[in-house]
Design a protein around this motif. Structure first.
Motif, mmCIF file in Angstrom:
data_model
loop_
_atom_site.group_PDB
_atom_site.id
_atom_site.type_symbol
_atom_site.label_atom_id
_atom_site.label_comp_id
_atom_site.label_asym_id
_atom_site.label_seq_id
_atom_site.Cartn_x
_atom_site.Cartn_y
_atom_site.Cartn_z
ATOM 1 N N ALA A 8 0.855 -1.177 0.000
ATOM 2 C CA ALA A 8 0.000 0.000 0.000
ATOM 3 C C ALA A 8 0.893 1.230 0.000
ATOM 4 N N LYS A 9 0.599 2.120 -0.914
ATOM 5 C CA LYS A 9 1.528 3.234 -1.056
ATOM 6 C C LYS A 9 1.313 4.317 0.002
ATOM 7 N N GLU A 10 0.143 4.269 0.637
ATOM 8 C CA GLU A 10 -0.140 5.327 1.599
ATOM 9 C C GLU A 10 0.714 5.180 2.855
ATOM 10 N N GLY A 11 1.212 6.285 3.322
ATOM 11 C CA GLY A 11 1.926 6.282 4.585
ATOM 12 C C GLY A 11 3.297 5.667 4.557
ATOM 13 N N LEU A 12 3.824 5.461 3.382
ATOM 14 C CA LEU A 12 5.154 4.885 3.284
ATOM 15 C C LEU A 12 6.195 5.956 3.002
ATOM 16 N N ASN A 13 7.367 5.725 3.559
ATOM 17 C CA ASN A 13 8.475 6.624 3.265
ATOM 18 C C ASN A 13 8.961 6.380 1.840
ATOM 19 N N ARG A 14 9.397 7.445 1.234
ATOM 20 C CA ARG A 14 9.962 7.315 -0.099
ATOM 21 C C ARG A 14 11.245 8.117 -0.174
ATOM 22 N N GLY A 20 19.089 5.121 9.852
ATOM 23 C CA GLY A 20 18.274 4.329 10.761
ATOM 24 C C GLY A 20 17.516 3.231 10.041
ATOM 25 N N GLU A 21 16.944 3.601 8.913
ATOM 26 C CA GLU A 21 16.210 2.607 8.128
ATOM 27 C C GLU A 21 17.161 1.505 7.646
ATOM 28 N N ASP A 22 18.325 1.921 7.207
ATOM 29 C CA ASP A 22 19.325 0.938 6.761
ATOM 30 C C ASP A 22 19.622 -0.053 7.870
ATOM 31 N N LYS A 23 19.798 0.478 9.057
ATOM 32 C CA LYS A 23 20.170 -0.380 10.188
ATOM 33 C C LYS A 23 19.048 -1.374 10.498
ATOM 34 N N ILE A 24 17.837 -0.861 10.482
ATOM 35 C CA ILE A 24 16.698 -1.754 10.739
ATOM 36 C C ILE A 24 16.664 -2.877 9.717
ATOM 37 N N LEU A 25 16.851 -2.500 8.470
ATOM 38 C CA LEU A 25 16.790 -3.495 7.403
ATOM 39 C C LEU A 25 17.918 -4.521 7.539
ATOM 40 N N VAL A 26 19.111 -4.030 7.760
ATOM 41 C CA VAL A 26 20.252 -4.935 7.897
ATOM 42 C C VAL A 26 20.054 -5.868 9.090
ATOM 43 N N ASP A 27 19.645 -5.299 10.188
ATOM 44 C CA ASP A 27 19.438 -6.123 11.384
ATOM 45 C C ASP A 27 18.390 -7.203 11.127
ATOM 46 N N TYR A 28 17.325 -6.798 10.483
ATOM 47 C CA TYR A 28 16.246 -7.756 10.246
ATOM 48 C C TYR A 28 16.720 -8.886 9.338
ATOM 49 N N ILE A 29 17.416 -8.513 8.252
ATOM 50 C CA ILE A 29 17.851 -9.546 7.310
ATOM 51 C C ILE A 29 18.907 -10.444 7.938
ATOM 52 N N CYS A 49 8.185 0.215 1.021
ATOM 53 C CA CYS A 49 7.670 -0.817 0.146
ATOM 54 C C CYS A 49 8.646 -1.995 0.151
ATOM 55 N N GLY A 50 8.101 -3.201 0.059
ATOM 56 C CA GLY A 50 8.956 -4.376 0.062
ATOM 57 C C GLY A 50 9.978 -4.369 -1.048
ATOM 58 N N LYS A 51 9.517 -3.909 -2.194
ATOM 59 C CA LYS A 51 10.434 -3.806 -3.320
ATOM 60 C C LYS A 51 11.576 -2.861 -3.012
ATOM 61 N N SER A 52 11.222 -1.768 -2.370
ATOM 62 C CA SER A 52 12.236 -0.785 -2.024
ATOM 63 C C SER A 52 13.260 -1.391 -1.074
ATOM 64 N N CYS A 53 12.778 -2.192 -0.146
ATOM 65 C CA CYS A 53 13.686 -2.860 0.799
ATOM 66 C C CYS A 53 14.627 -3.798 0.051
ATOM 67 N N ARG A 54 14.030 -4.564 -0.841
ATOM 68 C CA ARG A 54 14.845 -5.513 -1.603
ATOM 69 C C ARG A 54 15.928 -4.787 -2.374
ATOM 70 N N LEU A 55 15.539 -3.706 -3.055
ATOM 71 C CA LEU A 55 16.483 -2.933 -3.857
ATOM 72 C C LEU A 55 17.590 -2.357 -2.985
#
Length: 285
Positions: A8-14, A20-29, A49-55
DNA sequence: AACCCGTACAACCGCCTGCTT
DNA sequence: CAAGCAGGCGGTTGTACGGGT
């Protein structure tokens, strides 16, 4: 059929990712591994977006990513691989350890495409870093360098069709049918050929299938996919499509044959030898 | 200092393939 | 077999930045 958006595109960061976001993503993966990209943002607590995370992960956060400073050897390799493969950035990136398709694509669009274009208009090669001397190979005008580069522009489609000049049809068809003898689609080759022998040939086949048995295996040997450790020698590149294999019998290749060291492009990779190999390949293709 | 312009690159978008249900 | 999903790919866009005027 309908297809729900990946998020869902609403309420997502772009836009640009924060540290901080990088750290969250790295930690999670690191904790849960890759995959399930659609659910990842929610579970990791990311407003992305999940795609954004993957990229983000694949292009920047993944371990082993090289950033910037694309060497001239790499540039030359990119140009030659692009000559060979067209805009198949992921394939090209797979042959450049630590480089991502996005980075290569960007570098091509901003630097290399112009350079290649310049070369076609005026022979003298203009490199971005003029202060550094070019390698011996680039000083010698390679055969393909003076010729226009047929850049293949695609639009997010798999490369399944290749236009071949008639002299190559027999060679290629033999390979394609041997690879795809169970695939009736390739039979379009013979029917097409029978009906049109005079013009260029549009064959239905997967270029990877063509490459894998001989050429691509060689390609894989020369440009192993990232992380691969190839235990073969480039001097084994007895190209079935080339009677003249002189181009690949360079001193460096002989050296590889004489040692028992596994071929590792990261270590002391002879880009020049490979470049000459690619030249011969490009000429054929 | 302010503005303009070109470049570089991170990120997004839409489409595709392959797999699962 | 068709629908749905996940992931991958290449093209394009948005924007930060640096150099020139």
């Amino acid at each position: 059929m309908g297809r729900r958006p990946c998020c869902a595109k609403e309420g997502l960061n772009r836009g640009i990712w924060t540290a901080g976001e990088d750290k969250i993503l790295v930690d999670y993966i690191q904790a849960h591994g890759e995959g399930k990209w659609r659910d990842l943002p929610q579970q990791a607590g990311l407003k992305r977006c999940g795609k954004s995370c993957r990229l983000r992960w694949l292009n920047y956060l993944r371990p082993g990513i090289k950033r910037g400073n694309i060497s001239m050897d790499e540039e030359e390799l990119i140009i030659r691989l692009h000559n060979l493969l067209g805009n198949r950035w992921s394939l090209i990136a797979g042959r450049l350890p630590g480089r991502t398709d996005n980075e290569i694509k960007n570098h091509w669009n901003t630097n290399l495409s112009k350079r290649v274009q310049d070369q076609t208009h005026q022979n003298p090669v203009k490199w971005s870093n003029e202060s550094e001397p070019r390698s011996e190979l680039s000083k010698e005008e390679s055969p393909s360098r003076s010729e226009p580069h047929p850049v293949i522009r695609t639009k997010a489609v798999r490369c399944t069709r290749v236009i071949l000049p008639p002299p190559l049809i027999d060679q290629v068809a033999g390979k394609a049918t041997s690879v795809h003898n169970s695939n009736s689609e390739t039979s379009s080759y013979s029917s097409t050929r029978q009906s049109d022998l005079s013009s260029d040939f549009l064959a239905d086949f997967n270029i990877d299938d063509l490459l894998i048995p001989d050429e691509a295996q060689n390609l894989d040997s020369c440009f192993p996919l990232e992380g691969e450790k190839v235990d073969c020698y480039p001097s084994d590149l007895t190209l079935s499509m080339h009677d003249d294999a002189e181009g690949i019998r360079s001193e460096g290749l002989e050296r590889w044959r004489d040692t028992d060291e596994p071929f590792q492009p990261n270590a002391s990779f002879d880009f020049n030898s490979l470049a000459s190999f690619l030249d011969s390949d490009v000429d054929t293709i």
